[in-house]
Design an enzyme around this catalytic site. Structure first.
Site, short mmCIF file in Angstrom:
data_model
loop_
_atom_site.label_atom_id
_atom_site.label_comp_id
_atom_site.label_asym_id
_atom_site.label_seq_id
_atom_site.Cartn_x
_atom_site.Cartn_y
_atom_site.Cartn_z
N TYR A 1 -1.69 -0.23 9.91
CA TYR A 1 -2.32 -0.70 8.63
C TYR A 1 -0.81 -0.87 7.88
O TYR A 1 -0.31 -1.89 7.24
CB TYR A 1 -3.35 -0.11 8.01
CG TYR A 1 -3.53 -0.57 6.71
CD1 TYR A 1 -3.53 -1.73 6.30
CD2 TYR A 1 -3.25 0.31 5.47
CE1 TYR A 1 -3.76 -2.14 5.00
CE2 TYR A 1 -3.29 0.02 4.32
CZ TYR A 1 -3.60 -1.25 3.92
OH TYR A 1 -3.78 -1.48 2.50
N THR B 1 0.84 -1.33 -0.04
CA THR B 1 -0.02 -0.13 -0.28
C THR B 1 0.99 1.14 -0.16
O THR B 1 1.79 1.21 0.47
CB THR B 1 -0.91 -0.06 1.25
OG1 THR B 1 -1.57 1.33 1.38
CG2 THR B 1 -0.04 -0.28 2.38
#
Ligand code: UDP
Length: 328
Positions: free
Chosen positions: A142, A118
């Site tokens: 995350y 990501t």
């Protein structure tokens, strides 16, 4: 034995779009998914095995019974605010499970690995398009849970010459399959384009615009949205590259084109023909004002070229998918 691609998390939003493209390109596909956020209907090709990634016996059986040419690893948790509240769940699901999968790849001599990472690994503070070798500095669990896997892959490929990986750093993935067969059905929905579509269809009363006083062109955050089918194609291109070239890389997946929140909202209003309520609201914690990719590396290395790089198309396909879900 015929070769298979193992798609871990292939029933989810991005995984299911990759499975569809793999199927259309005649790959043999095996999907491992626990269906916690994915669903069976999203699987258009291949064989589904419902099970847990942490189930060692199951992985042993898969790697023994099938000839796996490459693993694509999509399974993971992706909601940033949730990761802040439940960090250990993110480290378990995203980091520990990936470690376990890599251990099994090592044991069974699986040589090619494609990993869903990501743009959240870059963190805050960059006011230009980021390159893959820019410093990483994730600001939430995350992003950290994904970055640790990137490091494991790098270290593993250094220690084990035959092993190669491609890490794809996704920017803002949006839209749905142009054929309208699959789309984003995740239960927790925080993403802007999906929420805007739901607001246009009356499922959400109003769309909040999180922060209108950023130092950007119109005061709202700028993001690099990429259509999910173009992102899926990047996985097929990465797979072809890995198998042929046997070299590892980290690649940004974005168009390098920025759109503000207000621009997205205006486009959804135009495409849907609904002047839904959109209200300025406080900034959302952890949002960088500007996050954009420099996509030169993926374009040069994989000859990857976007097909659906118009905001209008992304918004339209997302809206059509939500309409389809409403009618089901
Ligand atoms: N956003 C917004 N309203 C919403 C959802 C998102 O204003 O209902 C904003 C969010 O603050 C960010 C941008 O839209 O600036 C993109 O957010 P999204 O959650 O889609 O992706 P992220 O960039 O956080 O991965």
């Amino acid at each position: 034995m015929e070769k298979n691609i193992l798609v871990v998390g292939g029933a989810g939003y991005i995984g299911s779009h990759v499975v569809k493209l793999l199927g259309e390109n005649d790959y043999n596909i095996l999907i491992l998914d626990n269906l916690s956020t994915g669903n069976k209907e999203a699987i258009t090709y291949g064989e589904l095995i419902v099970g847990e990634l942490a189930d060692g016996n199951l992985l042993d059986k898969i790697f023994t019974d099938y000839n796996i040419e490459a693993v694509m690893h999509f399974a993971g948790s992706i909601v940033v605010p949730e990761s802040v509240e439940k960090p250990l769940e993110y480290y378990e699901n995203n980091t520990a499970n990936a470690l376990f999968l890599l251990q099994k790849c090592r044991e069974h001599n699986i040589l090619n690995f494609i990993f869903s990472s990501t743009a959240a690994v870059y963190g805050e503070g960059l006011s230009r398009e980021v390159k893959e070798d820019d410093p990483v500095n994730p600001i939430n669990p995350y992003g950290r849970s994904k970055l640790m896997v990137e490091w494991m892959l790098e270290d593993l490929s250094n220690a084990w010459n035959d092993f190669n990986y491609i890490t794809l750093r996704y920017f803002n993935v949006a839209g749905a399959d142009p054929d309208g067969k699959i789309g984003q059905s995740s239960p927790i929905c925080t993403h802007l384009i999906k929420r805007a579509a739901l607001t246009a269809l009356g499922e959400i009363d109003e769309l909040q615009i999180f922060g209108t006083d950023y130092d950007t062109s119109d005061g709202t955050c700028i993001r690099d949205y990429i259509h999910v089918t173009d992102l899926a194609q990047a996985h097929l291109d990465a797979l072809a590259y890995l198998v042929k070239e046997n070299k590892s890389h980290v690649l940004n997946c974005g168009y390098g084109v920025g759109h503000s929140v207000k621009e997205v909202v205006a486009t959804m209003k135009e495409v849907s023909g609904v002047d839904f309520k959109s209200t300025p609201a406080a900034r959302r914690a952890g949002d960088p004002p500007f996050l954009m990719s420099n996509p030169e590396k993926i374009k040069n290395l994989l000859s990857w070229g976007p097909k659906y790089d118009s905001l209008k198309f992304m918004v339209e396909s997302a809206l059509n998918w939500e309409k389809h879900l409403q009618q089901r």
